[in-house]
Design a protein around this motif. Structure first.
Motif, short mmCIF file in Angstrom:
data_model
loop_
_atom_site.label_atom_id
_atom_site.label_comp_id
_atom_site.label_asym_id
_atom_site.label_seq_id
_atom_site.Cartn_x
_atom_site.Cartn_y
_atom_site.Cartn_z
N ASN A 16 -7.02 3.16 -11.35
CA ASN A 16 -5.66 3.72 -11.85
C ASN A 16 -4.61 3.63 -10.24
OD1 ASN A 16 -2.57 4.80 -11.47
ND2 ASN A 16 -3.02 4.80 -14.06
N GLY A 17 -4.15 2.24 -10.26
CA GLY A 17 -3.49 2.04 -8.85
C GLY A 17 -2.46 3.12 -8.51
N GLU A 18 -1.81 3.81 -9.70
CA GLU A 18 -0.87 4.61 -8.53
C GLU A 18 -1.70 6.27 -8.13
OE1 GLU A 18 2.64 7.90 -7.95
OE2 GLU A 18 2.56 5.39 -7.84
N LEU A 19 -2.92 6.24 -9.33
CA LEU A 19 -2.93 7.66 -9.12
C LEU A 19 -4.67 7.75 -8.14
CD1 LEU A 19 -3.18 9.14 -12.41
CD2 LEU A 19 -1.65 9.66 -10.41
N TYR A 20 -5.24 6.74 -7.51
CA TYR A 20 -5.91 6.65 -7.07
C TYR A 20 -7.48 6.98 -7.50
CZ TYR A 20 -2.84 5.06 -3.67
OH TYR A 20 -1.68 3.31 -2.83
N ALA A 21 -7.50 6.36 -9.05
CA ALA A 21 -8.71 7.80 -9.95
C ALA A 21 -9.50 6.60 -10.32
CB ALA A 21 -7.97 8.41 -10.44
N PHE A 22 -10.07 6.78 -10.63
CA PHE A 22 -11.51 6.08 -11.51
C PHE A 22 -11.49 6.61 -13.27
CE2 PHE A 22 -15.50 5.71 -13.02
CZ PHE A 22 -16.09 3.88 -12.81
N GLN A 23 -11.59 6.45 -13.94
CA GLN A 23 -11.31 6.84 -15.22
C GLN A 23 -12.72 6.60 -16.16
OE1 GLN A 23 -7.11 7.46 -16.66
NE2 GLN A 23 -8.07 9.67 -16.25
N VAL A 24 -12.62 7.29 -17.43
CA VAL A 24 -13.88 6.68 -18.05
C VAL A 24 -13.40 6.85 -19.59
CG1 VAL A 24 -16.16 6.98 -19.31
CG2 VAL A 24 -16.03 7.11 -16.35
N ALA A 25 -13.54 6.08 -20.55
CA ALA A 25 -12.15 6.64 -21.83
C ALA A 25 -13.29 5.48 -22.47
CB ALA A 25 -10.96 5.50 -21.78
N GLY A 42 -9.65 9.95 -21.85
CA GLY A 42 -10.26 9.46 -21.21
C GLY A 42 -10.27 10.57 -19.83
N PHE A 43 -10.96 10.85 -18.68
CA PHE A 43 -11.42 12.17 -17.88
C PHE A 43 -12.10 10.82 -16.41
CE2 PHE A 43 -14.85 10.70 -20.40
CZ PHE A 43 -16.24 10.74 -18.95
N ASN A 44 -11.70 12.04 -15.23
CA ASN A 44 -12.20 11.42 -14.38
C ASN A 44 -13.48 12.32 -13.68
OD1 ASN A 44 -13.40 10.55 -11.53
ND2 ASN A 44 -11.09 11.49 -10.67
N PRO A 45 -14.76 11.21 -14.19
CA PRO A 45 -16.02 11.75 -13.67
C PRO A 45 -16.32 12.66 -12.41
CG PRO A 45 -16.17 9.75 -14.26
CD PRO A 45 -14.92 9.68 -14.06
N PHE A 46 -15.71 11.53 -11.61
CA PHE A 46 -16.00 12.18 -10.15
C PHE A 46 -14.69 13.76 -10.12
CE2 PHE A 46 -16.67 8.13 -10.57
CZ PHE A 46 -18.27 8.38 -10.29
N ASP A 47 -13.94 14.45 -11.31
CA ASP A 47 -13.18 15.43 -10.47
C ASP A 47 -13.89 16.27 -8.90
OD1 ASP A 47 -10.68 14.59 -12.19
OD2 ASP A 47 -11.87 15.80 -13.89
N ARG A 48 -13.04 16.19 -8.55
CA ARG A 48 -12.72 17.17 -7.65
C ARG A 48 -12.31 18.56 -8.12
NH1 ARG A 48 -8.86 14.35 -4.25
NH2 ARG A 48 -7.35 16.05 -4.88
N ALA A 49 -12.51 19.34 -7.41
CA ALA A 49 -12.73 20.83 -7.94
C ALA A 49 -11.60 21.76 -8.27
CB ALA A 49 -13.69 22.04 -6.54
N ASP A 50 -10.16 20.61 -7.44
CA ASP A 50 -8.92 21.22 -7.20
C ASP A 50 -8.21 20.47 -8.19
OD1 ASP A 50 -9.12 19.56 -5.38
OD2 ASP A 50 -7.81 20.06 -4.07
N GLN A 51 -8.65 19.17 -8.98
CA GLN A 51 -7.90 18.60 -9.63
C GLN A 51 -8.34 18.64 -11.49
OE1 GLN A 51 -5.35 15.16 -7.72
NE2 GLN A 51 -6.76 14.04 -8.77
N THR A 52 -7.39 17.64 -11.90
CA THR A 52 -8.80 17.65 -13.38
C THR A 52 -7.47 16.42 -13.92
OG1 THR A 52 -9.14 19.76 -14.00
CG2 THR A 52 -8.83 18.71 -16.45
N LEU A 53 -8.03 15.59 -14.56
CA LEU A 53 -7.54 14.40 -14.81
C LEU A 53 -7.85 14.04 -16.04
CD1 LEU A 53 -8.26 11.59 -11.99
CD2 LEU A 53 -5.34 12.57 -12.57
N LEU A 54 -7.23 14.01 -17.51
CA LEU A 54 -7.21 14.00 -18.63
C LEU A 54 -6.64 12.82 -19.15
CD1 LEU A 54 -7.98 17.05 -19.97
CD2 LEU A 54 -10.01 15.96 -19.30
#
Length: 160
Positions: A16-25, A42-54
């Motif tokens: 995603n170009g806005e969030l600069y995040a890789f997602q698996v769905a 979906g989720f980000n398999p490379f979540d940092r400890a201080d961020q969660t993406l769902l």
């Protein structure tokens, strides 16, 4: 391809170009004629400890020439909701709403299995909430701010 409809599964990966995040769905897929509908979480398999993406998304793909060939072009539209929880020094919660459209192609690997990619662009809005009283972290509602987005996706589909 029969016109009775087929059920399948899909593993979608995207950037995603806005969030600069890789997602698996992982998604549930329904194909009928030249139309394909997808519903995924979906989720980000490379979540940092201080961020969660769902995320959750609904997609529609239209194959003008059908999907019975080795190479199949399609048009795609997608409505996605992404929850971004940031637990850094100044915690904040963002909920994004994306509406994208684009085009792609897929390759028939063998009977029932397809590998494909697409590029989409569109618009987004978000709401933000934070407990930080600083003006830069003020809460915002949906449609207070909007923007444009570019999204890339790679998928692997299998129909039963």
């Amino acid at each position: 391809m029969e016109n009775t409809g087929e059920l399948g599964v899909s593993l979608n990966t995207g950037f995603n170009g806005e969030l600069y995040a890789f997602q698996v769905a992982p998604s549930l897929v329904y194909l009928k004629g030249n139309s394909q509908f997808e519903l995924g979480m979906g989720f980000n398999p490379f979540d940092r400890a201080d961020q969660t993406l769902l995320s959750g998304d609904v997609s529609y793909k239209y194959f003008p020439n059908g999907i019975g060939r080795k190479f199949n072009l399609y048009f795609v539209s997608q409505l996605a909701i992404i929850h971004n929880q940031r637990n850094a020094y100044y915690p904040a919660t963002y909920n994004y709403l994306f509406l994208n459209a684009g085009y792609g192609f897929q390759i028939k690997l063998f009977d029932g299995a397809y590998l494909g990619t697409n590029v989409k662009m569109g618009t987004f809005t978000y709401n933000k909430s934070s407990e930080n009283p600083h003006e830069g972290f003020q809460s915002t509602g949906f449609f207070d701010e909007t923007g444009f987005n570019l999204d890339f996706q790679l998928h692997l589909n299998y129909f039963f």
